[in-house]
Design an enzyme around this catalytic site. Structure first.
Site, PDB file in Angstrom:
ATOM      1  N   TYR A   1      47.005  41.302   6.280  1.00 21.08           N
ATOM      2  CA  TYR A   1      46.616  42.530   5.604  1.00 21.08           C
ATOM      3  C   TYR A   1      47.684  43.604   5.825  1.00 21.08           C
ATOM      4  O   TYR A   1      48.177  44.220   4.866  1.00 21.08           O
ATOM      5  CB  TYR A   1      45.264  43.013   6.120  1.00 21.08           C
ATOM      6  CG  TYR A   1      44.906  44.396   5.635  1.00 21.08           C
ATOM      7  CD1 TYR A   1      44.676  44.639   4.280  1.00 21.08           C
ATOM      8  CD2 TYR A   1      44.809  45.463   6.530  1.00 21.08           C
ATOM      9  CE1 TYR A   1      44.354  45.915   3.830  1.00 21.08           C
ATOM     10  CE2 TYR A   1      44.484  46.735   6.085  1.00 21.08           C
ATOM     11  CZ  TYR A   1      44.259  46.956   4.737  1.00 21.08           C
ATOM     12  OH  TYR A   1      43.954  48.222   4.295  1.00 21.08           O
TER      13      TYR A   1
ATOM     14  N   LYS B   1      50.256  45.200   3.012  1.00 25.48           N
ATOM     15  CA  LYS B   1      50.265  46.639   2.741  1.00 25.48           C
ATOM     16  C   LYS B   1      51.671  47.212   2.925  1.00 25.48           C
ATOM     17  O   LYS B   1      52.120  48.069   2.153  1.00 25.48           O
ATOM     18  CB  LYS B   1      49.272  47.356   3.657  1.00 25.48           C
ATOM     19  CG  LYS B   1      47.838  47.296   3.198  1.00 25.48           C
ATOM     20  CD  LYS B   1      47.627  48.088   1.908  1.00 25.48           C
ATOM     21  CE  LYS B   1      46.170  48.277   1.574  1.00 25.48           C
ATOM     22  NZ  LYS B   1      45.966  49.070   0.342  1.00 25.48           N
TER      23      LYS B   1
ATOM     24  N   GLY C   1      20.916  47.987  21.030  1.00 21.41           N
ATOM     25  CA  GLY C   1      20.823  47.590  22.426  1.00 21.41           C
ATOM     26  C   GLY C   1      21.365  46.194  22.690  1.00 21.41           C
ATOM     27  O   GLY C   1      21.200  45.667  23.786  1.00 21.41           O
TER      28      GLY C   1
ATOM     29  N   GLY D   1      33.871  61.653   4.023  1.00 22.65           N
ATOM     30  CA  GLY D   1      33.902  62.971   3.400  1.00 22.65           C
ATOM     31  C   GLY D   1      35.253  63.643   3.509  1.00 22.65           C
ATOM     32  O   GLY D   1      35.674  64.391   2.609  1.00 22.65           O
TER      33      GLY D   1
END
Length: 325
Positions: free
Chosen positions: A132, A136, A182, A200
């Site tokens: 990957y 890239k 847990g 965001g």
């Protein structure tokens, strides 16, 4: 401005389209090999491996945001990384040139630096460890070479660290889910730093580049600071959920041994498993990156990292309390 998002039907693309529609009068077009469940009316079914089709779909566009990528760490055959990420970049550039488009925003990855590097900046030598990251980096090299002969273009490259947010089912979600349930096992000391990016903020940064960084060739790491250790993530999760998180700890060597065991099992049964030696190695690695350039560019992240974590835990794990981080 007419903007085409290539690969906009996924998590980041959908959130980005939401934002671009909200904050501007730009005309948005989504080109993806998969249908968009939220934005079908602006989506065209296309593939970066189909240069002819891509050329037709980019007609009339003024800027391209290239999100399309093979990004999972278990893609098979590995040639898919290079077909989509590298050849897809070449096809996109040629389709843009055919349409007279001279602006591209490309989401690369901090994976180009490799693992356990000391807070790499944009000019730190690259050393990807998996296909990957290598693909890239090769896509960036294609874009860099293209710019040498197209100096009037505007190129913005973003190298984000791992992205998380409400609705995403990626690595951060899986980690938080294990902690919250847990059933979490800490491999190693847990002191390794983890850089992360809240959805965001990353889409706000992409929008900032579209609107403000309109000239030149620019490369930015994107990270929301401060970086947290795995121990910090356990602490914050427990505090937000309002409960004590039990943590089983095993030494790194034992965790890697278990990872190799799952590799062998996956090979025997011919199935992809959620645990592998690569994922154990990535979990225990220091993945800390410098984002000074992005933060000094004039961009102000609208959210802090702790807010993002709280929003994800509230949305994904039905947190009813309002404990602060």
């Amino acid at each position: 401005m007419k903007i085409a998002i290539i690969g906009g039907s996924g998590f980041v693309g959908t959130k980005l389209i939401d934002l671009l529609i909200q904050v501007s009068d730009n005309e948005i077009r989504n080109i993806d090999k998969s249908a968009s469940s939220k934005h079908p009316s602006i989506t065209m079914i296309g593939d970066v491996l189909d240069r002819t089709g891509l050329t037709a779909m980019l007609a009339g566009v003024e800027a391209v945001i290239l999100l399309a990528a093979e990004h999972r760490d278990d893609v098979s055959p590995v040639s898919k990384y290079y077909d989509v990420n590298v050849k897809g970049m070449q096809n996109t550039l040629e389709a843009m040139e055919a349409n007279g488009i001279k602006r591209i925003i490309f989401t690369s990855s901090v994976a180009v630096y490799g693992l356990d590097k000391e807070n790499p900046k944009e000019d730190t030598p690259t050393d990807p460890f998996n296909h990957y990251g290598k693909s890239k980096l090769k896509a960036e090299m294609v874009l860099q070479e293209w710019y040498r002969d197209h100096s009037d273009w505007n190129v913005n490259i973003i190298r984000p660290t791992v992205i998380f947010g409400e609705g995403n089912r990626g690595n951060v979600y899986n980690l938080l889910h294990q902690i919250a349930s847990g059933k979490f096992i800490m491999i190693g000391s847990g002191t390794n730093q983890k850089s992360m990016s809240y959805i965001g903020n990353i889409i706000a940064f992409i929008n900032y580049l579209v609107m403000v960084k309109t000239t030149g060739y620019n490369v930015y790491n994107y990270v929301d600071k401060p970086d947290l250790s795995t121990n910090d993530l356990v602490h914050y999760t427990g505090r937000i959920l309002g409960k004590k998180i039990p943590t089983v700890r095993v030494p790194y060597w034992l965790g890697m041994l278990g990872g190799y065991g799952f590799d062998v099992l996956a090979f025997i049964i011919r199935r992809k498993l959620s645990i592998s030696s690569i994922r154990v190695k990535k979990f225990c690695a220091v993945t800390q990156y410098d984002a000074t350039k992005a933060m000094n560019s004039g961009f102000i992240p609208p959210y802090d990292l702790q807010y993002g974590l709280k929003q994800v835990l509230k949305a994904e794990f039905s947190v009813s309390n309002e404990n602060s981080v």
